[in-house]
Design a protein around this motif. Structure first.
Motif, PDB file in Angstrom:
ATOM      1  N   UNK A 234       3.587  10.364   2.213  1.00 61.99           N
ATOM      2  CA  UNK A 234       4.553   9.827   3.167  1.00 61.99           C
ATOM      3  C   UNK A 234       3.872   8.838   4.088  1.00 61.99           C
ATOM      4  N   UNK A 235       2.709   9.201   4.521  1.00 62.39           N
ATOM      5  CA  UNK A 235       1.949   8.372   5.425  1.00 62.39           C
ATOM      6  C   UNK A 235       1.623   7.008   4.842  1.00 62.39           C
ATOM      7  N   UNK A 236       1.320   6.995   3.562  1.00 62.61           N
ATOM      8  CA  UNK A 236       0.801   5.750   3.004  1.00 62.61           C
ATOM      9  C   UNK A 236       1.853   4.662   2.843  1.00 62.61           C
ATOM     10  N   UNK A 237       3.093   5.060   2.692  1.00 63.21           N
ATOM     11  CA  UNK A 237       4.159   4.061   2.681  1.00 63.21           C
ATOM     12  C   UNK A 237       4.077   3.261   3.967  1.00 63.21           C
ATOM     13  N   UNK A 238       4.033   4.015   5.050  1.00 63.59           N
ATOM     14  CA  UNK A 238       3.952   3.369   6.349  1.00 63.59           C
ATOM     15  C   UNK A 238       2.615   2.656   6.551  1.00 63.59           C
ATOM     16  N   UNK A 239       1.515   3.312   6.118  1.00 65.91           N
ATOM     17  CA  UNK A 239       0.181   2.775   6.357  1.00 65.91           C
ATOM     18  C   UNK A 239       0.020   1.377   5.788  1.00 65.91           C
ATOM     19  N   UNK A 240       0.635   1.142   4.636  1.00 66.45           N
ATOM     20  CA  UNK A 240       0.503  -0.174   4.034  1.00 66.45           C
ATOM     21  C   UNK A 240       1.041  -1.251   4.957  1.00 66.45           C
TER      22      UNK A 240
END
Lengths: 598, 598
Positions: free
Chosen positions: A286-292
């Motif tokens: 979930x975090x990595x969607x945003x992190x990008x």
């Protein structure tokens, strides 16, 4: 850098002359976002950045943040600036109207983030972190949690953080230990210590909403056992009012090289109440969607620093006199302004090439984010996501690495004065140094680009981008100069594919070949990518000049910088190519005990 | 960096295994300077550096210097360390016995200066400046002035400075305004303000002896009207005792990016009494003899910083665990020490290649200084001076530029922790940033190398050095690996000559071609020069390994680093070559108003 001026003209050039944001917004049913509106918002943002944030940048660095018994006081003027920011409605720009947002596109909110960061990197981090928190809750929160937290966050009354890092794990989040135990009421009790939490504690807002990565009791080891939680500093009643203090405390703040006015906190969760968001154990995904997307923001910090360094250097180079020019003597004087000297111009042009080349690529990426978030055409969304997947690690790492060179030249153009704090150039270098460390180091971005994105897609993501460049080169109405650039770029693209194949093959036999090539591969990719955007900018500029314009200096400057880029910066890709081709052996053959005698 | 350890083993390797300092000292009638003596002095110096200077490096940075009404207090422990330094007899090492010196060679005094600088850059500047002052008085002072000032300076009871820069002139000293008017008694009255005076005021010593550049009343304009003066803080009676206070005052100290424990002073000469040394109006020439040697010392600061960064990074890379290695898993654990990762090794090897490659070149230059100062054979002196003329700007600029990369990697290896002050890595980067600015910026060194040295000698100085490299390659007993390196080096040398011819020709038609090429030319020269010394080191190491040694790690480390250097660092020369070949047009074609829209 009190004299920082938000680069409005270049922003308008990139948005409207290079990428036609008018059609872009119209295609996304955003016809209200007219060029006039964008211009007006940019002008207001510039006013705030230049007149409110820039004047407290140096004083903020000198004063730093103060920690006292868990409370953090920010430097003088920071809190007041944040108040103005909230009153100006800036926090809510790009968020959904249903939660109090203005529904404006990502690109608009992000383009002004450059101005804020260029004016005051430290200050800009506080609202920046809120955006991360808001995006995470928007993507993963239940309606009840959204109702509880989003309106105040989006309004800016509260701020947010992202709590990932622990003392023993930064890049390797799989090792994190922070625990979350379920309570009977559906909430969780969090225990553990997080470090390097930007905006973790401060005096801007009534409440601070932490997004925390932690492990459930039965979670599998590694990255597949991490969940996401909302943990507020003050508990919040169901009707959204502040209740009692949660067991969240700022244990200390770090003493750092730069961004001293940004509070970098140790946050202790000592039985704190939190709420799970998203699927259990799927927190990292979930975090990595945003992190990008967040990584684009970090890349922009580098670009903003390069711009600020250019501005400062240029001002000094036109003012400071030292030595006569052999070819461009300006009247009878004992020395000419140092801008006459070729080596000073080399440094200024490098700063300009990085700052403005980065801005072009950044706006292109912002456009793709808009499409990925708003387009109703699934093919367009897919294509935008493919482009972003490839370009995001380049934006993050290449912009922040080149910012180190640009800000170091900022010091160098000033000579000894560049080393003295009052001139502001050394602060720029110190502040921007963080950006190639946080949100994934350059090493991590490079593994992401080469391993996950390029090789992970079997070259498909790269092929999509190269096809776009080829199509541009094929159709551009090239004169002699741009024709040569197209040829140079074509060769670089071929080499890019060849290097990819070489590394891919080698990594199949020896996985260390990936890490051995990765950073040089990213830098190679960055130099070639920026060449494409300089070609595009020069093409537009030449067209404007051919049509006739009152801004000949501006457009001729673009063409001259493209010439400089192709002549003197793109060739740097060759040394990275050579390093990639050298392979892993020269890195791995040395035993650990051979590095030092004692 | 409390864990800094002076690199004694590598110093011994370079001095005795690479350059045979034993024969070198014997040839200069210095047979007393035996390997055992050098080893003992190195060991004592290392003890002082590691145990006295290193522990106050970080605290000195944090505390900084204090200015109060013209007086400067240095950070806690600095004054006491200086007392120990004087008691240890360190200040007098290389000076003539007739003035109280120990008559030891320059190379010995300078090799230990690396240890001091690596342990504590700020502290090491105070005694470093004294050496400049002493050398100037030795070279240009009358016997009476020597008698008056040298014994106390050489003993270390007094310290010295070099006062060159004024607010409006740094690189371009021809513009300086400080005035010296003759008095009836043969002394002069000095008026003016100098800035950036390192060690200009402090609490180490009873007196401070300033060497000041100033203009006599009838002096011609420009650099040919500058004279050298001795101006003490306290006047000195003829018998060498302190008398009344002179009109010299520290107006303020600078707030800087780094070297915060080094007092960088504004010095006001308000009718101060001074003494002319050397010929009137020939001060700058006199200065430059000494400056060339001083620049080697500044280069050493960069090398010491690279070494310190390597030490810190290596310690952390062996200790910090993060991610598993795909090929080198160390037992059952959740993560391996990060030294297993190829990209971490790339950074460590770059630091090692710069630190140790620089040390080899530095010791070679020290050897040449010994010869130039002590040999009775005029041909040897001439040859040594020719070598130094070429190599000094490379040592100064290349070592300090590469130190920026090495110390930045220091931060990067530590990840976010590198940005936090307590780990010491960010201080290294801040401290070493000054070294490519002072004592002549990288730009100035590059013009010196390309304009004055290489083209100014019509290529003769370069030819001398290339001949030496060729001779080595021709006679070395090469195996397959070193044979390839010789070939690579041979091609680089040809290219070096070709680039020189290209620039020389272009500069004949357009003098801006010189400045356009200069910094890239220096960096190209640096990369090729260090390749030669890595080849030499690897050759010696291979021989030792063939003969059998208990130090296989040490020697294999040398060979592996040479391999790394030839595979991944020497190719960087190509991007500099491309920039040189691009010529001045892309720098000079852009008008001053084209750099920025607003």
């Amino acid at each position: 850098m009190e004299n920082y001026r938000s680069p409005q003209r270049d922003a308008a050039f990139v948005a409207y002359e290079l990428f036609d944001f008018q059609s872009h917004y119209e295609a996304l049913d955003l016809e209200d976002v007219s060029p006039d509106l964008v211009k007006a918002i940019h002008a207001e943002a510039a006013k705030f950045a230049d007149n409110v944030l820039a004047p407290i940048n140096q004083s903020g660095d000198q004063e730093g943040c103060h920690w006292n018994d868990g409370e953090v006081t920010t430097p003088e003027g920071f809190k007041e600036a944040y108040k103005q920011y909230v009153e100006g409605g800036w926090p809510s720009m790009s968020h959904p109207p249903e939660w109090g947002g203005q529904g404006l596109p990502y690109s608009l909110a992000t383009s002004i983030a450059e101005f804020f960061s260029g004016a005051n990197h430290s200050w800009a981090m506080y609202p920046g972190l809120s955006q991360g928190c808001i995006s995470t809750i928007l993507a993963h929160g239940t309606d009840a949690l959204k109702q509880k937290f989003l309106p105040k966050l989006i309004e800016g009354q509260w701020t947010g953080t992202m709590c990932l890092t622990e003392a023993h794990c930064g890049s390797d989040l799989g090792m994190l230990r922070c625990k979350a135990e379920p309570n009977d009421d559906g909430s969780y009790t969090l225990t553990g210590t997080k470090i390097f939490i930007s905006a973790g504690e401060h005096d801007f807002a009534d409440n601070i909403v932490h997004i925390v990565l932690a492990r459930l009791p039965d979670a599998p080891a590694g990255t597949k056992g991490i969940s996401l939680f909302i943990v507020p500093k003050f508990n919040v009643s169901d009707d959204g009012e502040l209740a009692d203090r949660n067991q969240v405390e700022c244990g200390s703040i770090e003493h750092k090289m730069g961004i001293k006015a940004s509070a970098t906190c140790v946050i202790n969760f000592d039985g704190a109440k939190g709420f799970l968001i998203g699927e259990p154990n799927r927190g990292l995904n979930g975090m990595f969607t945003f992190m990008n997307i967040a990584r684009i923001g970090t890349g922009l910090e580098g670009m903003a620093a390069s711009e600020a360094a250019l501005q400062g250097s240029l001002r000094y180079a036109k003012d400071r006199t030292q030595f006569r020019s052999p070819t461009q003597r300006q009247g009878e004087r004992s020395a000419d302004p140092i801008i006459v000297h070729p080596d000073v111009r080399r440094m200024l042009l490098t700063q300009k090439a990085f700052a403005e080349g980065s801005r072009a690529l950044a706006y292109y990426c912002m456009q793709q984010v808009d499409i990925s978030q708003r387009s109703k055409d699934s093919e367009s969304v897919q294509l935008a996501e493919a482009r972003l997947a490839l370009l995001t690690p380049i934006v993050k790492a290449f912009f922040t690495e080149t910012a180190q060179e640009a800000t170091s030249y900022g010091i160098q153009v000033y000579g000894g004065h560049g080393y003295i704090s009052e001139w502001g150039m050394e602060q720029l270098a110190r502040d921007t140094r963080i950006s190639s460390l946080y949100e994934g180091t350059t090493g991590i971005q490079s593994l992401d680009l080469l391993g996950r994105k390029v090789l992970g897609s079997k070259g498909e993501l790269l092929a999509v981008f190269l096809k776009e460049i080829s199509a541009f080169c094929d159709t551009v109405d090239a004169d002699e100069q741009t024709g040569l650039w197209c040829k140079q770029l074509g060769q670089a693209m071929q080499q890019w594919q060849k290097l990819t194949a070489t590394v891919g093959k080698a990594a199949g036999a020896n996985p260390d070949e990936l890490g051995a090539a990765s950073v040089d591969y990213l830098m190679f990719s960055g130099y070639v990518t920026l060449a494409y955007y300089w070609l595009k900018m020069a093409t537009v500029a030449k067209q404007k000049l051919a049509e006739g314009t009152s801004e000949t200096d501006f457009y001729q400057g673009k063409v001259a910088t493209a010439q400089f880029y192709f002549a003197r910066l793109l060739p740097r890709a060759q040394s990275h190519a050579a390093a990639i081709e050298a392979g892993a052996a020269s890195l791995m053959d040395i035993g650990e005990d051979m590095f030092k005698a004692d």
